[in-house]
Structures are given as structure tokens and as C-alpha cells.
Design a protein around this motif. Structure first.
Motif, PDB file in Angstrom:
ATOM      1  N   TRP A 198       2.459  -7.416   3.958  1.00 52.00           N
ATOM      2  CA  TRP A 198       1.793  -6.205   3.460  1.00 52.00           C
ATOM      3  C   TRP A 198       2.795  -5.301   2.739  1.00 52.00           C
ATOM      4  CZ3 TRP A 198      -2.937  -5.289   2.309  1.00 52.00           C
ATOM      5  CH2 TRP A 198      -3.975  -5.886   3.013  1.00 52.00           C
ATOM      6  N   GLY A 199       3.989  -5.202   3.295  1.00 54.93           N
ATOM      7  CA  GLY A 199       5.029  -4.419   2.633  1.00 54.93           C
ATOM      8  C   GLY A 199       5.356  -4.979   1.268  1.00 54.93           C
ATOM      9  N   ARG A 200       5.490  -6.294   1.177  1.00 58.21           N
ATOM     10  CA  ARG A 200       5.769  -6.944  -0.112  1.00 58.21           C
ATOM     11  C   ARG A 200       4.641  -6.698  -1.104  1.00 58.21           C
ATOM     12  NH1 ARG A 200      10.329  -9.353  -1.909  1.00 58.21           N
ATOM     13  NH2 ARG A 200       9.253 -11.241  -2.592  1.00 58.21           N
ATOM     14  N   PHE A 201       3.399  -6.742  -0.610  1.00 59.69           N
ATOM     15  CA  PHE A 201       2.255  -6.528  -1.501  1.00 59.69           C
ATOM     16  C   PHE A 201       2.266  -5.119  -2.081  1.00 59.69           C
ATOM     17  CE2 PHE A 201      -2.071  -4.928  -2.109  1.00 59.69           C
ATOM     18  CZ  PHE A 201      -2.538  -5.833  -3.050  1.00 59.69           C
ATOM     19  N   PHE A 202       2.494  -4.115  -1.228  1.00 59.20           N
ATOM     20  CA  PHE A 202       2.492  -2.732  -1.704  1.00 59.20           C
ATOM     21  C   PHE A 202       3.635  -2.469  -2.691  1.00 59.20           C
ATOM     22  CE2 PHE A 202       0.037  -1.724   2.291  1.00 59.20           C
ATOM     23  CZ  PHE A 202      -1.120  -1.359   1.630  1.00 59.20           C
ATOM     24  N   VAL A 203       4.813  -3.003  -2.406  1.00 62.62           N
ATOM     25  CA  VAL A 203       5.933  -2.844  -3.342  1.00 62.62           C
ATOM     26  C   VAL A 203       5.603  -3.512  -4.672  1.00 62.62           C
ATOM     27  CG1 VAL A 203       8.320  -3.506  -3.811  1.00 62.62           C
ATOM     28  CG2 VAL A 203       7.717  -2.565  -1.586  1.00 62.62           C
ATOM     29  N   GLY A 204       5.023  -4.714  -4.606  1.00 57.99           N
ATOM     30  CA  GLY A 204       4.617  -5.388  -5.839  1.00 57.99           C
ATOM     31  C   GLY A 204       3.604  -4.573  -6.625  1.00 57.99           C
ATOM     32  N   LEU A 205       2.658  -3.952  -5.919  1.00 62.34           N
ATOM     33  CA  LEU A 205       1.651  -3.106  -6.563  1.00 62.34           C
ATOM     34  C   LEU A 205       2.324  -1.968  -7.339  1.00 62.34           C
ATOM     35  CD1 LEU A 205      -1.531  -2.998  -6.492  1.00 62.34           C
ATOM     36  CD2 LEU A 205      -1.271  -1.233  -4.753  1.00 62.34           C
ATOM     37  N   GLY A 206       3.282  -1.306  -6.694  1.00 63.43           N
ATOM     38  CA  GLY A 206       3.978  -0.201  -7.351  1.00 63.43           C
ATOM     39  C   GLY A 206       4.836  -0.653  -8.508  1.00 63.43           C
ATOM     40  N   ILE A 207       5.527  -1.775  -8.353  1.00 62.79           N
ATOM     41  CA  ILE A 207       6.378  -2.296  -9.432  1.00 62.79           C
ATOM     42  C   ILE A 207       5.532  -2.694 -10.637  1.00 62.79           C
ATOM     43  CG2 ILE A 207       7.861  -4.233 -10.085  1.00 62.79           C
ATOM     44  CD1 ILE A 207       9.034  -4.116  -7.261  1.00 62.79           C
ATOM     45  N   GLY A 208       4.394  -3.330 -10.374  1.00 65.49           N
ATOM     46  CA  GLY A 208       3.519  -3.745 -11.475  1.00 65.49           C
ATOM     47  C   GLY A 208       3.026  -2.564 -12.288  1.00 65.49           C
ATOM     48  N   ALA A 209       2.621  -1.490 -11.603  1.00 63.94           N
ATOM     49  CA  ALA A 209       2.168  -0.291 -12.305  1.00 63.94           C
ATOM     50  C   ALA A 209       3.313   0.379 -13.052  1.00 63.94           C
ATOM     51  CB  ALA A 209       1.540   0.687 -11.310  1.00 63.94           C
ATOM     52  N   ASN A 210       4.481   0.458 -12.408  1.00 65.50           N
ATOM     53  CA  ASN A 210       5.649   1.068 -13.033  1.00 65.50           C
ATOM     54  C   ASN A 210       6.070   0.344 -14.302  1.00 65.50           C
ATOM     55  OD1 ASN A 210       6.601   3.434 -12.047  1.00 65.50           O
ATOM     56  ND2 ASN A 210       8.268   2.579 -10.858  1.00 65.50           N
TER      57      ASN A 210
END
Length: 423
Positions: A77-89
């Protein structure tokens, strides 16, 4: 000597490592894909300041959740949320910099994205070198990873909004104030006139539809953006970075973090070169030359591996080819790809075209990570690296054939020249 058994042994280890990491990798890339896909819609509605602040939530939450993880589910879940933020950034930052930067310095300021990324990688690798003896060092590193999110959330509170977005939202007074502060009072009326002219040509609506990416001239820009990222990923940058540790190991550099640090410094040096060259030489020339340099580097490594030459010379040529490949990538193919797509896009569809392009990027990134080691195992290093060289040549030809030079031209000038309705 780099023998067949050496390659096979290392590949065997990496394939098992990949099997362990594949789920985590897939979750992270899935988050990045969704983050990129949704960023264009959010920025159209909220503007850049608020969207970037919202984006810090998954970045902070993901880092903290990963640091505190005591189960695989929590870590994923942590990896998913970080990926979500990186993708938007990845979508938001290049557009935001491009929209607030003066035309004369847009390229140089846009290349700061690459420099910032390199700086973060070098800092994390440097910390990793001195933390490897601590069994819980990875938790501390992940807590540290949450800090930039807090800094970004606070910093954007004091940042300016894009004057182009303000104009689209009908906030002309705020747009004039931002232009006056950023570009000078003399630029206010001319810029507002250009913004409104483009908006009138686009129909004056704040929102665009995804279906507009199928219409000219937006479809051509979406095609260019998607193709540039396909070529960038299949030219092998992430695969070469994955495999570079073996090249350094055979040359006697056994510390993996130290070898990665050398790669990070090379990447940073290339980004610094791009900072100067991108507004002097132009985007098209820089990205074309970059891909030609990457192709030459790959063919150099292939020659070193394939021909019966002295072991020391083989190792030196492999290292030189790898370093040259990373350096030439960082000078052009890395920074220019993310910069030229918003420059070619219309004000109306810029966010969605960038979302589409980066979504393609994450899909290709996933495919390379998924199949690279299997290809290496089945075909060997030389054929796979040769294919990277061939794709790099194709990318150079594509850039030369399809890209137009955007150096020294405002977004509005570029848009009006590409839109047949405005001629």
C-alpha cells in the motif's frame, strides 16, 4: 574476464531478485499510471498550486506507511501511494515550470526537473552508503523520503499560480499580477492578449474532453508525446541502469551503492549540460544528438562484449560505453522529452496530453522491467543492447522528422502555428 558463466550467474541472481520484487514493482507502477492519468483532469479543475499540494498527500502517506510496515500488505500500500504521487508529479511539475517561466529561459528552467531528480537520487544513495550496516536503515530512509512532501505542501502555499490557468479560469486580475511579478510590467497586456486569443480560438472553455485527443491538431501532439516515451523507454535507459552494477563489478567496484552513486553523478553532469544547451542549441537538435550518442554508446558496449579483446580493455570499454550512454541520455532524451510535449500542446489540452504521454511512459517502463532480464537470459547481452542502439537510432530519426523547434517561442506562438484553424 566477463565469461559466459559470470553473465549466467549474475542473470540467475537478478531473475530471482526480480521475482521477489515484481509484485512491489507492479503496484508502484500501477499507482504511477493512475496518478499520471488523473493529474491532467485535476489541474484543469484546481490549478497547479492546489493540485501539487493535494499530490503531497499520497507521497507523504506512502513513505510513512512503508517506513512503519510490518507486513507485505502495508508495504505494498505504501508503494502504491508513493507511485500515485510520483505519477501525478511527473505530469504536473514540467507543465507548471513551463507555464510560469519566461519564454527565454523556459528550456533551462524546465531542465531543472532532471537536475532535481538527479540530486534526490544522489542524496539517497549517499545516505545509503553510510547506512548499510544498520539493519533498520531502510525505515529511516523511508521516513526521510516523506520530508520533501511536507516541504512541497508548504512551499506551494507561497508559490504563484500559472498565469495561463488563471486566465482560463477568468481570474484576469490575478493573472496580470503574476505576469507583472514574473515577467515584468511591460509583458502584461501583450501576454493577456495572447492568452485570450488562444482561449477564444479553443472555444473559451476551462475543461477539455479526452475525445479531443483524437482530433487535429491535438491528436498529432498526443501521437508525438506517446511515441517519444515509447522510444525513450525501449531505447533501454532503465534496463542499462539495472545492469550497470555488473559492469562496474567486473571492473573491481563491488560496492553496489557506490557504483550507483557514480551513475547518479554522471546523470547529474548530463543534466547540468542540458541546463545550458537546451536554450542555446534548441530542443530538436539536442534530443536528436542525444539519441545518436546513446546509439553509439550501445554499439560500443556490444563491440566490447562480442569481440575477443584484452580483458582490461573490454572492461574499460564497457564502463566507458555505459557512462557515455547515461551522459548523452541526460543531456537530451531525458529532459527534452518531458519539456517539449507541453510546449507543443494547446492550452486547452496540455494537461490531458501530458497525462496520456506519461501513462504511456509508465506502461513501457513496466514492460521493460518485466521482460528485460528474460530477454537477457534467452538472447544474451549483446543482442539486447544492440536492439537498444537500433531503437535509439529510430528515436533520432523520429525526432528529426516529427518535432518542430520551440526554442525562443511562447506557448501561444507555437499553438497558433500548429493549429490550422488559427492560420
Amino acid at each position: 574476464m566477463i565469461t559466459k558463466s559470470t553473465w549466467d550467474g549474475y542473470l540467475h541472481f537478478l531473475i530471482h531478485w526480480l521475482l521477489l520484487c515484481r509484485i512491489s514493482f507492479s503496484v508502484s507502477i500501477s499507482g504511477a499510471f493512475l496518478g499520471s492519468a488523473g493529474a491532467g483532469y485535476m489541474v484543469d479543475r484546481l490549478g497547479f498550486r492546489r493540485t501539487l499540494q493535494v499530490d503531497t498527500v499520497p507521497l507523504i502517506l506512502g513513505a510513512v506507511l512503508s517506513a512503519q510496515a510490518h507486513s507485505l500488505d502495508q508495504l505494498l500500500w505504501g508503494r502504491f501511494f508513493v507511485g500515485l504521487g510520483i505519477g501525478a508529479n511527473a505530469v504536473l511539475v514540467p507543465i507548471y515550470i513551463s507555464e510560469v517561466a519566461p519564454t527565454k529561459y523556459r528550456g533551462s528552467l524546465g531542465s531543472l526537473c532532471q537536475i532535481g531528480t538527479c540530486t534526490g537520487i544522489i542524496a539517497s544513495l549517499f545516505l545509503g552508503i553510510y547506512s548499510e550496516n544498520d539493519p533498520h536503515w531502510w525505515r529511516a530512509m523511508l521516513y526521510i523520503a516523506s520530508v520533501p512532501g511536507f516541504i512541497l505542501a508548504l512551499g506551494m502555499q507561497f508559490a504563484v499560480e500559472s498565469p495561463r490557468w488563471l486566465c482560463k479560469a477568468g481570474k484576469l486580475h490575478d493573472a496580470r499580477e503574476v505576469i507583472s511579478n514574473l515577467w515584468g510590467p511591460s509583458e502584461v497586456e501583450r501576454s493577456i492578449e495572447e492568452f485570450q486569443s488562444v482561449l477564444n480560438n479553443d472555444g473559451g472553455d476551462l475543461d477539455s474532453r479526452w475525445s479531443e485527443l483524437l482530433e487535429e491538431p491535438h491528436s498529432r501532439v498526443a501521437f508525438i508525446g506517446g511515441t517519444l516515451f515509447v522510444l525513450q523507454q525501449f531505447a533501454g535507459i532503465n534496463a542499462v541502469l539495472y545492469f550497470s552494477s555488473l559492469t562496474f563489478k567486473d571492473a573491481g567496484i563491488t560496492n553496489g551503492a557506490l557504483a550507483s552513486l557514480y551513475v547518479g553523478i554522471t546523470n547529474f553532469a548530463g543534466a547540468l549540460c542540458a541546463l545550458y544547451l537546451i536554450d542555446t542549441q534548441g530542443r530538436q537538435k539536442l534530443i536528436t544528438g542525444s539519441y545518436l550518442g546513446m546509439a553509439m554508446s550501445m554499439f560500443l558496449v556490444v563491440s566490447a562484449i562480442s569481440f575477443p579483446i584484452n580483458e582490461e580493455l573490454r572492461n574499460n570499454l564497457s564502463i566507458f560505453g555505459t557512462i557515455l550512454y547515461i551522459l548523452t541520455y541526460a543531456i537530451g532524451a531525458g529532459p527534452v522529452t518531458g519539456l517539449i510535449i507541453p510546449e507543443l500542446s494547446s492550452s486547452r489540452t496540455r494537461g490531458k496530453i501530458m497525462s496520456f504521454s506519461f501513462s504511456v511512459h509508465w506502461v513501457c517502463n513496466f514492460l521493460v522491467g518485466l521482460f528485460f532480464l528474460e530477454l537477457m537470459k534467452n538472447f544474451g547481452v549483446a543482442p539486447v543492447y544492440a536492439s537498444f542502439g537500433i531503437v535509439s537510432l529510430l528515436a533520432a530519426f523520429f525526432s528529426l522528422s516529427f518535432l518542430v523547434e520551440t526554442k525562443g517561442r511562447s506557448f501561444e506562438e507555437i499553438e497558433m502555428s500548429l493549429d490550422p484553424k488559427a492560420r
